[in-house]
Design an enzyme around this catalytic site. Structure first.
Site, mmCIF file in Angstrom:
data_model
loop_
_atom_site.group_PDB
_atom_site.id
_atom_site.type_symbol
_atom_site.label_atom_id
_atom_site.label_comp_id
_atom_site.label_asym_id
_atom_site.label_seq_id
_atom_site.Cartn_x
_atom_site.Cartn_y
_atom_site.Cartn_z
ATOM 1 N N ASP A 78 9.497 4.362 0.414
ATOM 2 C CA ASP A 78 8.269 4.618 0.876
ATOM 3 C C ASP A 78 8.094 4.411 2.658
ATOM 4 O OD1 ASP A 78 5.755 5.591 2.070
ATOM 5 O OD2 ASP A 78 4.557 4.422 0.375
ATOM 6 N N TYR A 107 0.799 -1.364 -0.082
ATOM 7 C CA TYR A 107 0.047 0.072 0.097
ATOM 8 C C TYR A 107 0.958 1.241 -0.089
ATOM 9 C CZ TYR A 107 -3.560 3.355 1.582
ATOM 10 O OH TYR A 107 -4.663 4.417 1.583
ATOM 11 N N LYS A 150 2.860 10.799 8.248
ATOM 12 C CA LYS A 150 2.466 10.369 9.627
ATOM 13 C C LYS A 150 3.222 11.164 10.541
ATOM 14 C CE LYS A 150 0.244 6.452 7.757
ATOM 15 N NZ LYS A 150 -1.213 5.734 7.926
HETATM 16 C C1 LIG Z 1 3.334 3.032 3.129
HETATM 17 C C2 LIG Z 1 2.333 4.040 3.260
HETATM 18 N N1 LIG Z 1 2.330 4.905 2.180
HETATM 19 C C3 LIG Z 1 1.417 5.745 1.921
HETATM 20 C C4 LIG Z 1 0.320 6.078 2.506
HETATM 21 C C5 LIG Z 1 -0.333 7.129 2.348
HETATM 22 O O1 LIG Z 1 -0.557 8.035 3.179
HETATM 23 P P1 LIG Z 1 -1.694 9.036 3.494
HETATM 24 O O2 LIG Z 1 -2.937 8.194 4.397
HETATM 25 O O3 LIG Z 1 -1.187 10.194 4.661
HETATM 26 O O4 LIG Z 1 -2.347 9.627 2.383
HETATM 27 C C6 LIG Z 1 0.209 5.132 3.674
HETATM 28 C C7 LIG Z 1 -0.964 5.324 4.535
HETATM 29 O O5 LIG Z 1 -1.300 4.523 5.441
HETATM 30 C C8 LIG Z 1 1.264 4.154 3.855
HETATM 31 O O6 LIG Z 1 1.137 3.235 4.972
#
Ligand SMILES: Cc1ncc(COP(=O)(O)O)c(C=O)c1O
Length: 449
Positions: A263, A161, A290
């Site tokens: 990421d 994700y 986050k």
């Molecule tokens: C690994 C990862 N990348 C990107 C995101 C997306 O972040 P956001 O929810 O702030 O859009 C998340 C969200 O949980 C994530 O876990």
């Protein structure tokens, strides 16, 4: 190896099931929400059947719902709140800044302070751009990599994700019926209506399978702008990447001029220098989110100076223009800076120690209760699985209907007994937690099992 926490004076948490009673305040709120939001919901992640308890406030590691029931928050808004709720230093920084104006059509000094802190801590970060979410950060990293390389495709890992951007949603929900071979996983759509062109431009790789992943990257290299990888991917099962796997990704991307993007929206939590510091592998770009916003909406794309230059507007239109009304809004920047300053090396070490002890303790609970289960994770992150088979990648963590039902019941019973984790079994710790909270959590977990 950490030893399980021994529960000396067990204090299981009390019952917290008033939200589930007919006519509860949460039931009424959900009925109202259904009239104005599809399914009464505005964030798929937080939906739970038949309806969730509604939160009213949080303090430290505790959340109180609208019925007045208090739960130990082991989810921390999906890992974002590393200091729990309403930490006085973060509240003070955000409210002080809010009183001076929420946002402006001009930059503010705070954005430089937080960017400088990130450049100091994240090995790959020489330049930073802020966004309002992790999704946007990933989107900008992908667009930046395309602009830098002039190539259209990206590669990502099956099941991983990375937020709500078409390209990175590919193969997020692959099933045995459509996932294809391990050597060349199929590009599957997550949302109905995904354009076929999106699927064509995303190459899907198997997580933690070095030879297969490298071979596929080599076959597609001429068209690949980026390889996107989360070193501790939650939806893949929260198993840390094998170090040699990340090293191999680093080598093959460098050899072919492909931008390696880590990421770390969640996994920045695993160390003072992020996951890349913990694994000793430095990517070209890193996405964050986050914890760096202190609980307010945030994201950041960071990277090497020459790659990040695609966003530079000083010489006319940049190769990858990037706007955003609330990018680097000073309230988020002030809250994020306060949160990150509290995250000293000692604070990380303490969280890591608690996390390691918690994972072995929960594992021991499964064994003692004779219930099939296991716990993965790293640092302050943990994920409970309703199986004890070996977990390596997305395919191995996919639950059978029987396992899914056991996990659903476990999460539900925890929710009814004072513990909040995600419906997928994800949890994390926060700095206000200590041995006492962990003991209560473990005791409750054992009782629920
Ligand atoms: C690994 C990862 N990348 C990107 C995101 C997306 O972040 P956001 O929810 O702030 O859009 C998340 C969200 O949980 C994530 O876990």
């Amino acid at each position: 190896m950490a030893t399980p926490i021994s529960v000396k004076s067990p204090r299981p948490l009390g019952e917290t099931r008033r939200w589930a009673a007919p006519g509860s305040k949460s039931a009424e709120l959900f009925a109202r929400a259904q009239g104005v939001m599809p399914g009464g919901n505005t964030r798929t992640t937080v939906y739970m059947a038949p309806y969730p308890p509604y939160a009213v406030s949080g303090e430290g590691c505790w959340v109180t719902d609208v019925e007045g029931d208090r739960r130990l928050d082991c989810l921390n808004n999906y890992t974002a709140l590393i200091h729990g709720h309403a930490h006085p230093a973060i509240v003070e920084a955000a409210t002080r800044r809010l009183a001076l104006g929420a946002s402006f059509p001009l930059p503010t000094p705070e954005e430089i302070d937080l960017a400088a802190l990130l450049c100091e801590r994240v090995p790959s970060a020489e330049r930073v751009r802020f966004t309002n979410s992790g999704s946007e950060a990933v989107m900008m990293a992908v667009k930046g990599a395309r602009a830098f390389t002039g190539r259209p495709k990206i590669a990502k890992f099956e099941g991983a994700y990375h937020g709500s951007y078409d390209y990175v949603e590919v193969s997020l929900g692959s099933t045995p019926e459509n996932w294809g071979s391990l050597a060349a996983p199929a590009s599957t759509a997550y949302s109905r209506g995904t354009p076929p062109a999106v699927l064509d431009d995303v190459v899907v790789l198997p997580f933690n399978y070095t030879d297969q992943a490298v071979a596929r990257i080599e076959r597609e290299a001429a068209h690949l702008a980026a390889v996107l990888v989360d070193p501790v991917p939650n939806r893949v099962g929260l198993m840390p990447a094998r170090r040699e796997f990340l090293r191999a990704l680093r080598e093959v991307t460098a050899a072919h001029g492909i931008v390696l993007i880590f990421d770390e929206v969640i996994s920045f939590r695993v160390g003072y220098h992020g996951a890349q510091g913990a694994f000793g592998v430095t990517p070209d770009m890193t996405t964050l989110g986050k914890i760096i916003g202190g609980g307010l909406p945030v994201g950041a794309v960071t990277g090497r100076e020459d790659v990040m230059a695609v966003f530079d507007p000083t010489g006319g239109q940049p190769a990858a223009p990037h706007g955003g009304t609330f990018n680097a809004n000073p309230v988020t920047m002030a809250a994020g800076l306060a949160a990150m300053k509290l995250l000293t090396k000692e604070a990380y070490a303490r969280l890591d120690d608690l996390g390691a002890k918690l994972r072995v303790s929960l594992d021991a609970c499964f064994k003692r209760a004779g219930v099939r289960g296991s716990v993965t994770g790293m640092g302050s992150l943990f994920r409970v699985h309703p199986t004890d088979r070996e977990l390596i990648d997305y395919r191995s963590t996919r639950t059978t209907p029987e396992e899914a039902e056991r996990l659903r019941q476990l999460v539900r019973r925890l929710l009814e007994h004072g513990v909040l984790i995600s419906v997928t079994g994800l949890g994390c710790l926060s700095t206000p937690m200590g041995d006492a909270e962990l003991e209560s959590l473990i005791e409750t977990f054992a009782a629920v099992l």
